[in-house]
Design a protein around this motif. Structure first.
Motif, mmCIF file in Angstrom:
data_model
loop_
_atom_site.group_PDB
_atom_site.id
_atom_site.type_symbol
_atom_site.label_atom_id
_atom_site.label_comp_id
_atom_site.label_asym_id
_atom_site.label_seq_id
_atom_site.Cartn_x
_atom_site.Cartn_y
_atom_site.Cartn_z
ATOM 1 N N VAL A 128 0.855 -1.191 0.000
ATOM 2 C CA VAL A 128 0.000 0.000 0.000
ATOM 3 C C VAL A 128 0.887 1.236 0.000
ATOM 4 C CG1 VAL A 128 -1.698 1.334 1.315
ATOM 5 C CG2 VAL A 128 -1.877 -1.173 1.206
ATOM 6 N N ILE A 129 0.569 2.178 -0.881
ATOM 7 C CA ILE A 129 1.275 3.459 -0.913
ATOM 8 C C ILE A 129 0.270 4.560 -0.585
ATOM 9 C CG2 ILE A 129 2.539 5.121 -2.332
ATOM 10 C CD1 ILE A 129 3.687 2.811 -3.909
ATOM 11 N N LEU A 130 0.590 5.371 0.409
ATOM 12 C CA LEU A 130 -0.260 6.497 0.784
ATOM 13 C C LEU A 130 0.022 7.683 -0.127
ATOM 14 C CD1 LEU A 130 0.183 6.381 4.680
ATOM 15 C CD2 LEU A 130 -1.541 5.197 3.293
ATOM 16 N N LEU A 131 -1.039 8.380 -0.514
ATOM 17 C CA LEU A 131 -0.899 9.582 -1.334
ATOM 18 C C LEU A 131 -1.456 10.786 -0.598
ATOM 19 C CD1 LEU A 131 -2.003 8.496 -4.939
ATOM 20 C CD2 LEU A 131 0.255 8.366 -3.898
ATOM 21 N N ASP A 132 -0.732 11.891 -0.647
ATOM 22 C CA ASP A 132 -1.213 13.204 -0.202
ATOM 23 C C ASP A 132 -1.297 13.357 1.311
ATOM 24 O OD1 ASP A 132 -2.437 15.751 -0.208
ATOM 25 O OD2 ASP A 132 -4.434 14.880 -0.340
ATOM 26 N N ARG A 133 -1.673 12.284 2.022
ATOM 27 C CA ARG A 133 -1.871 12.363 3.461
ATOM 28 C C ARG A 133 -1.248 11.168 4.174
ATOM 29 N NH1 ARG A 133 -8.274 14.195 3.843
ATOM 30 N NH2 ARG A 133 -8.123 15.977 2.417
ATOM 31 N N GLN A 134 -0.759 11.425 5.375
ATOM 32 C CA GLN A 134 -0.232 10.362 6.227
ATOM 33 C C GLN A 134 -1.356 9.767 7.076
ATOM 34 O OE1 GLN A 134 2.906 9.257 6.386
ATOM 35 N NE2 GLN A 134 4.262 10.891 5.669
ATOM 36 N N ILE A 135 -1.058 8.669 7.756
ATOM 37 C CA ILE A 135 -2.018 8.068 8.685
ATOM 38 C C ILE A 135 -1.374 7.941 10.067
ATOM 39 C CG2 ILE A 135 -3.273 6.825 6.883
ATOM 40 C CD1 ILE A 135 -1.807 4.266 7.817
ATOM 41 N N ASP A 136 -2.198 7.829 11.082
ATOM 42 C CA ASP A 136 -1.730 7.604 12.449
ATOM 43 C C ASP A 136 -1.781 6.103 12.726
ATOM 44 O OD1 ASP A 136 -1.458 10.345 12.899
ATOM 45 O OD2 ASP A 136 -3.543 10.540 13.567
ATOM 46 N N THR A 137 -0.627 5.489 12.898
ATOM 47 C CA THR A 137 -0.564 4.059 13.198
ATOM 48 C C THR A 137 0.740 3.759 13.924
ATOM 49 O OG1 THR A 137 -0.517 1.821 12.268
ATOM 50 C CG2 THR A 137 0.419 3.577 10.915
ATOM 51 N N PRO A 138 0.699 2.868 14.909
ATOM 52 C CA PRO A 138 1.954 2.464 15.560
ATOM 53 C C PRO A 138 2.767 1.505 14.696
ATOM 54 C CG PRO A 138 0.107 1.243 16.479
ATOM 55 C CD PRO A 138 -0.481 2.240 15.523
ATOM 56 N N ASN A 139 2.177 1.003 13.615
ATOM 57 C CA ASN A 139 2.831 0.010 12.767
ATOM 58 C C ASN A 139 3.033 0.570 11.359
ATOM 59 O OD1 ASN A 139 3.818 -2.247 11.515
ATOM 60 N ND2 ASN A 139 1.951 -3.471 11.718
ATOM 61 N N VAL A 140 4.160 1.223 11.151
ATOM 62 C CA VAL A 140 4.412 1.832 9.846
ATOM 63 C C VAL A 140 4.699 0.789 8.772
ATOM 64 C CG1 VAL A 140 5.198 4.020 10.808
ATOM 65 C CG2 VAL A 140 6.857 2.189 10.399
ATOM 66 N N ASP A 141 4.873 -0.480 9.159
ATOM 67 C CA ASP A 141 5.069 -1.537 8.171
ATOM 68 C C ASP A 141 3.786 -1.866 7.416
ATOM 69 O OD1 ASP A 141 7.735 -1.792 8.753
ATOM 70 O OD2 ASP A 141 7.442 -3.379 10.237
ATOM 71 N N LEU A 142 2.671 -1.270 7.819
ATOM 72 C CA LEU A 142 1.409 -1.517 7.131
ATOM 73 C C LEU A 142 1.375 -0.879 5.739
ATOM 74 C CD1 LEU A 142 -1.196 -1.061 10.013
ATOM 75 C CD2 LEU A 142 -0.444 -3.204 8.965
ATOM 76 N N TYR A 143 2.254 0.076 5.487
ATOM 77 C CA TYR A 143 2.306 0.689 4.157
ATOM 78 C C TYR A 143 3.761 0.748 3.686
ATOM 79 C CZ TYR A 143 3.428 5.009 6.739
ATOM 80 O OH TYR A 143 3.999 5.955 7.565
#
Length: 337
Positions: A128-143
């Motif tokens: 998964v690649i995030l575009l334009d915006r980041q997300i709040d997650t303790p697990n950055v390996d999700l993207y």
């Protein structure tokens, strides 16, 4: 081919027959390998893109460039418009997983609540690649990575421009925010406040969400003008250009001159804000480059080729534009949005 044909009425020796059969086998093997490589090259990638919506000119440009970039690279793009609703994005991501896409692009409408569905994508080995915006997650390996601007810096650029523009005179500022809950909204606010904090003559007196739309931006600005004493608003800072276009209309309808009576600074760099600047109705915009999907495709293709993970954040530039180049920028951008 039978043995009789190969022997040619016993005119071919057993040694010659062995050499001939070996040659046929090798040719068949090489042909199969070549066909296999050809098939893989022609297949291309299938990418799912969960887009937030079409709430602004910038968002429409991002979608247009995503489609064009996919076509140019031979990528099959499966597109989903979430209409500003996270539940629609979660459904879209799950649909992409079920379809077995090769990768997913996600422009998240809000920053929280993604761990479960992105965990499902990870379990299916779909990056998964995030575009334009980041997300709040303790697990950055999700993207795999996030292709975004520095949204805090965007706010800082806008704030620094305003501080320099008013040059020490007292200035009461109103702020039109984007959709509450999105990471870039908090960041654009934070960066702006950091910049104006260094100038004691700048005062942020009101802030409200305009939901990134022109209509809501106009409505919010109308409320600001009614709530504040006539002539007391020095400047308006908007988290995107579309809300600013709405605010400009409200300022005009109140009998004031936008860009003169009330200074304007916003973010995105859509054609209409350049037209407004060229017409003298706006003062500055901070560009948010809309070509994030093509950048993501190139990252994905490189990752599939060499398996080296990209940086966790790929930053796009944040450039300030003023009226001196507005006419040329409008001409350059008008067909994209």
């Amino acid at each position: 081919m039978d043995m009789k044909t190969l022997l040619g009425s016993r005119k071919i020796s057993r040694q010659g027959l062995a050499r001939r059969m070996l040659g046929i086998g090798t040719a068949v093997l090489l042909g199969s390998l070549a066909a296999g490589c050809d098939s893989g090259d022609k297949k291309g990638l299938t990418v799912g893109f969960s887009q937030i919506g079409s709430e602004s000119g910038w968002r429409a440009a991002e979608t247009k460039l995503a489609r064009q970039g996919a076509e140019q690279r031979g990528i099959t793009l499966k597109f989903s418009d979430a209409q500003q609703r996270q539940e629609n994005q979660i459904k879209a991501v799950r649909s992409f997983i079920a379809q077995g896409v090769d990768a997913i692009l996600l422009a998240p409408v809000v920053s929280s609540g993604w761990d479960e569905v992105l965990g499902e994508a990870k379990a299916a080995n779909i990056p998964v690649i995030l575009l334009d915006r980041q997300i709040d997650t303790p697990n950055v390996d999700l993207y795999l990575t996030a292709v975004t601007s520095d949204t805090i810096e965007e706010g800082r650029v806008a704030g620094r421009w305003l501080a320099g523009k008013v040059q020490g005179r007292d200035c009461r500022i109103v702020e039109i925010q984007g959709t509450v809950g999105a990471s870039l909204v908090a960041n654009r606010k934070k960066g702006f406040e950091e910049a104006i904090a260094t100038a004691p003559n700048l005062h942020l007196v009101r802030t409200q969400s305009g939901e990134f739309t022109r209509a809501k931006g106009k409505e919010v600005m109308e409320g600001f003008l009614k709530a504040e004493a006539p002539g007391s608003i020095c400047a308006v800072y908007s988290h995107n250009d579309d809300m600013m276009i709405g605010a400009i209309q409200a300022i005009k309808e109140a009998g004031l001159k936008p860009g003169t009576d009330i200074l304007t600074v916003s973010i995105d760099g859509v054609p209409d804000i350049f037209k407004a600047m060229a017409d003298g109705d706006a003062n500055a915009t901070v560009e948010l480059a809309p070509d994030m999907a093509p950048r993501a495709y190139d990252i994905l293709l490189a990752y599939r080729k060499d398996h080296a993970p990209p940086p966790k954040w790929v930053q796009t530039p944040s450039k300030l534009y003023e009226p001196d180049t507005a006419a040329a920028e409008y001409a350059r951008r008008k067909d994209l949005y």
